[in-house]
Design a protein around this motif. Structure first.
Motif, PDB file in Angstrom:
ATOM      1  N   GLY A 147     -50.389 -71.986  51.143  1.00 52.33           N
ATOM      2  CA  GLY A 147     -51.473 -71.073  50.784  1.00 52.33           C
ATOM      3  C   GLY A 147     -51.458 -70.629  49.328  1.00 52.33           C
ATOM      4  O   GLY A 147     -52.105 -69.640  48.973  1.00 52.33           O
ATOM      5  N   LYS A 148     -50.771 -71.362  48.468  1.00 49.24           N
ATOM      6  CA  LYS A 148     -50.695 -70.986  47.043  1.00 49.24           C
ATOM      7  C   LYS A 148     -52.045 -71.098  46.348  1.00 49.24           C
ATOM      8  O   LYS A 148     -52.471 -70.175  45.657  1.00 49.24           O
ATOM      9  N   SER A 149     -52.711 -72.261  46.551  1.00 56.35           N
ATOM     10  CA  SER A 149     -53.979 -72.475  45.836  1.00 56.35           C
ATOM     11  C   SER A 149     -55.019 -71.460  46.269  1.00 56.35           C
ATOM     12  O   SER A 149     -55.751 -70.924  45.440  1.00 56.35           O
ATOM     13  N   SER A 150     -55.081 -71.202  47.578  1.00 54.06           N
ATOM     14  CA  SER A 150     -56.060 -70.222  48.057  1.00 54.06           C
ATOM     15  C   SER A 150     -55.818 -68.875  47.390  1.00 54.06           C
ATOM     16  O   SER A 150     -56.751 -68.206  46.942  1.00 54.06           O
ATOM     17  N   LEU A 151     -54.561 -68.508  47.299  1.00 48.62           N
ATOM     18  CA  LEU A 151     -54.215 -67.232  46.677  1.00 48.62           C
ATOM     19  C   LEU A 151     -54.552 -67.244  45.192  1.00 48.62           C
ATOM     20  O   LEU A 151     -55.140 -66.301  44.655  1.00 48.62           O
ATOM     21  N   PHE A 152     -54.199 -68.338  44.536  1.00 49.59           N
ATOM     22  CA  PHE A 152     -54.447 -68.429  43.105  1.00 49.59           C
ATOM     23  C   PHE A 152     -55.953 -68.428  42.810  1.00 49.59           C
ATOM     24  O   PHE A 152     -56.406 -67.777  41.864  1.00 49.59           O
ATOM     25  N   ASN A 153     -56.713 -69.120  43.656  1.00 51.39           N
ATOM     26  CA  ASN A 153     -58.171 -69.115  43.460  1.00 51.39           C
ATOM     27  C   ASN A 153     -58.733 -67.710  43.605  1.00 51.39           C
ATOM     28  O   ASN A 153     -59.627 -67.315  42.857  1.00 51.39           O
ATOM     29  N   ALA A 154     -58.215 -66.977  44.571  1.00 47.47           N
ATOM     30  CA  ALA A 154     -58.664 -65.594  44.743  1.00 47.47           C
ATOM     31  C   ALA A 154     -58.326 -64.773  43.502  1.00 47.47           C
ATOM     32  O   ALA A 154     -59.134 -63.973  43.033  1.00 47.47           O
ATOM     33  N   LEU A 155     -57.152 -65.012  42.955  1.00 39.63           N
ATOM     34  CA  LEU A 155     -56.740 -64.280  41.758  1.00 39.63           C
ATOM     35  C   LEU A 155     -57.641 -64.605  40.572  1.00 39.63           C
ATOM     36  O   LEU A 155     -58.034 -63.725  39.824  1.00 39.63           O
ATOM     37  N   THR A 156     -57.976 -65.865  40.406  1.00 40.88           N
ATOM     38  CA  THR A 156     -58.838 -66.211  39.264  1.00 40.88           C
ATOM     39  C   THR A 156     -60.261 -65.720  39.479  1.00 40.88           C
ATOM     40  O   THR A 156     -60.904 -65.277  38.537  1.00 40.88           O
TER      41      THR A 156
END
Ligand code: GDP
Length: 365
Positions: free
Chosen positions: A13-22
């Protein structure tokens, strides 16, 4: 500026989290001095005190303090041997102040687990082992160089070697360098070694949507039980999937969505707060007609160091800091009145900055 690196095994779930952050974050054109990097997401540190201060003072601009999140993709077992993206991964991670390690604590038959089953405690060990091995390699190189210098009688080298030997013993035992006991005067030395496992870690426990109200399930409990009690590891539950959905919503719809899930704030805000707590940071404010602004400094910093966050001249030529705490200021309501009532203190070089201080620096260069 503060940098937190996001790591974890694939499909956690890293990318999902990172996308939310960006998506939630500040567009990179607002940081003209930073090179645009698609792997960096910058988010505000939410602070209602700043909003209120800005209103009371009626300043033209409000400037929060920020955290950068760096997406460090590519960790696989064997990364320390330079497999795949390994080396690039390791050089990125050396530059961060703290690590956000995403652990999969949700079951979903549609999402393959690289290691075959959901087991965040094992996943944590896999990632940590790679980091320990990478550190071991770099500390052995350092030790070799230092040993020669120490033999020729260099005092500095002898002191560092003593630390390096202790770090080596811990790493060779398969444990992270943050567990090495260091004297206060060795702290800078340890930092200079740029070890991956010396950095504080925030475990991001990625739970299913349904587990969000409690923020726990059997996997998060297993992780909690496995953690050390040294304060350099913390946990925060989030749902990466929910966060990425939230990021796509209008702020107006967000509150309703959160309420529907039975939670009060979004995970990203908690993530930021926990990263802050992990790094033992505090916020102080500057406020005037032009802008009200939040700044970050480490807990234990004295007034000149805080001044140095704004400009190195402020630190070099520091004379004193005119200070009032936010809580006191709110009761008064204006700087003019606070000054008239003699409530603004004059603090010198030895003053320990407190979280929530409003400061005006007097300096001379
Ligand atoms: P990464 O490989 O660690 O970057 O993981 P991704 O963010 O790409 O997620 C991998 C897969 O897991 C994607 O299909 C996501 O939609 C899914 N996923 C991420 N978080 C959750 C979650 O909280 N619940 C469920 N059920 N799926 C998730």
């Amino acid at each position: 500026m503060l940098r937190v690196g996001i790591v974890g095994l694939p499909n956690v779930g890293k990318s999902s989290l990172f996308n939310a952050l960006t998506a939630a974050g500040v567009p990179s054109e607002n940081f003209p001095f930073c090179t645009v990097d698609p792997n960096v997401g910058t988010v505000e540190v939410p602070d209602p005190r700043l909003d209120h201060l800005h209103e009371l003072v009626g300043s033209k601009r409000k400037v929060p303090t920020f955290i950068h999140f760096v997406d460090i993709a590519g960790l696989v077992a064997g990364a320390s041997q330079g497999e795949g993206l390994g080396n690039r991964f390791l050089s990125h991670i050396r530059e961060v102040d703290a690590i956000a390690h995403v652990l999969r604590c949700f079951e979903d038959p549609n999402v393959t687990h690289v290691a075959g089953s959901v087991d965040p405690v094992r996943d944590r060990d896999i990632v940590e082992t790679e980091l320990v091995l990478a550190d071991l390699e770099s500390i052995e190189r350092r030790r070799e160089r230092l040993t020669k210098k120490a033999r020729s009688g260099e005092k500095e080298a002898q002191r560092e070697l003593a630390l390096v030997e202790r770090v080596h013993a811990v790493l060779a035992d398969g444990r992270p360098a943050r567990l090495v006991e260091v004297e206060p005067e060795e702290r800078t030395l340890l930092k200079q070694l740029q070890l991956l496992t010396a950095k504080p870690v925030l475990y991001v426990l990625n739970v299913a949507e349904g587990d969000l109200p409690q923020g726990r399930n059997r996997w998060t409990e297993a992780v909690e039980a496995a953690l050390g009690s040294d304060g350099l590891e913390r946990t925060v539950p989030v749902s990466s999937r929910v966060e990425s959905e939230l990021a796509d919503l209008d702020p107006a719809d967000r509150a309703e969505f959160l309420e529907g899930l039975g939670i009060e704030e979004r995970g990203l805000d908690r993530l930021v707060r926990e990263a802050y707590a992990l790094l033992d940071l505090l916020t102080f404010f500057t406020s005037g007609e032009q802008e009200s602004r939040a700044w970050t400094v480490r807990r234990g910093a004295k007034a000149p160091e805080a001044a140095g966050q704004i400009h190195s001249d402020f630190e070099r030529g520091f004379i004193r800091a005119e200070t009032i705490h936010y809580d006191e200021f709110v009761g008064i309501g204006s700087m003019k009145k606070a000054r008239e009532e003699g409530r603004i203190r004059s603090e010198g070089k030895e003053y320990l900055v407190q979280d929530g201080d409003i400061m005006l620096f007097r300096f001379n260069v």
